[in-house]
Design a protein around this motif. Structure first.
Motif: not given
Length: 245
Positions: A71-72, A76-77, A86-90
């Protein structure tokens, strides 16, 4: 196995050993030894079960980390390293922020794990291509196919690799991980050298040349660079120039 369980087993064995030293030499000794032996067997079985449970828990944790890494990579891509917290990734991956914090120490830990996961899978493909070949021509063909497969069908994952590799020049937190992975890639070229070109020591140069072509294709907007066969030909030409001239 948790610390309290280990302490319990240690204490039990201590009592068992102490009882053997202090027990009567008469008729009470054998029954007591038999009882303690049975108890020790039971504790060994409990220890084995707890170790198995701990191993299963560790495996489940690793599977979850891999799931989060996938998912990360997608997040990131899309956003890139610099613009991603980290919040954006979540949010991008549909996971709770607390979940990411539970499985990873921080953003660096998560991203390093993600990059290593995808790059080592790619490395396995290259190793298989190089080691499963019977001639240098086969090596060139198989490596070219592996490189083309990566850049054609998994460009987003490799963009993340180049993004983090660039970041390593400014952030020491990524240096060791990047260095280790690059070392493993260079080792693939070194093994080809040792097998087919004894005495040659240009694996690092070979890697940087192929790496440059890989990055060029990955960043190109031309339609031909989205074609597997066309990309394979480019890598064959490059490797042929390096190894057959």
């Amino acid at each position: 196995m948790d610390k309290s369980t280990k302490n319990l087993i240690i204490c039990f064995r201590f009592v068992h050993n102490s009882s053997n030293l202090t027990a009567d030499q008469g008729s009470r000794r054998k029954p007591q030894q038999h009882f303690m032996s049975e108890q020790l067997d039971q504790m060994n079985k409990i220890e084995t079960k707890l170790e198995a449970r701990s191993r299963r828990k560790s495996e489940k944790r690793e599977l979850k980390r891999r799931e989060l890494a996938k998912s990360t990579a997608m997040a990131l891509s899309t956003l890139g390293y610099v613009n991603t917290s980290l919040r954006d990734i979540a949010e991008q991956s549909g996971n709770a922020l607390g979940t990411l914090h539970y499985y990873f120490e921080d953003r660096v830990d998560l991203i390093t794990f993600t990059v290593a996961l995808y790059k080592r899978a790619f490395l396995d493909e290259l190793r298989t291509a190089a080691e499963g070949s019977e001639s240098i021509e086969d090596v060139i063909n198989n490596l070219s196919a592996g490189l083309s497969h990566g850049v054609t069908y998994h460009a987003d994952e490799h963009k993340l690799w180049f993004d983090i590799r660039n970041q390593a020049a400014f952030d020491p937190a990524f240096e060791q991980s990047i260095s280790e992975i690059e070392g493993e890639i260079i080792d693939v070229f070194s093994k080809v050298e040792r097998h087919y070109f004894p005495g040659r020591s240009a694996a690092t140069l070979d890697y940087t040349a192929v790496d440059g072509l890989f990055r060029y294709i990955m960043q190109s907007k031309e339609a031909k660079h989205r074609d597997f066969d066309a990309n394979s030909r480019l890598f064959r030409e490059m490797l042929g120039f390096l190894w057959l001239n």
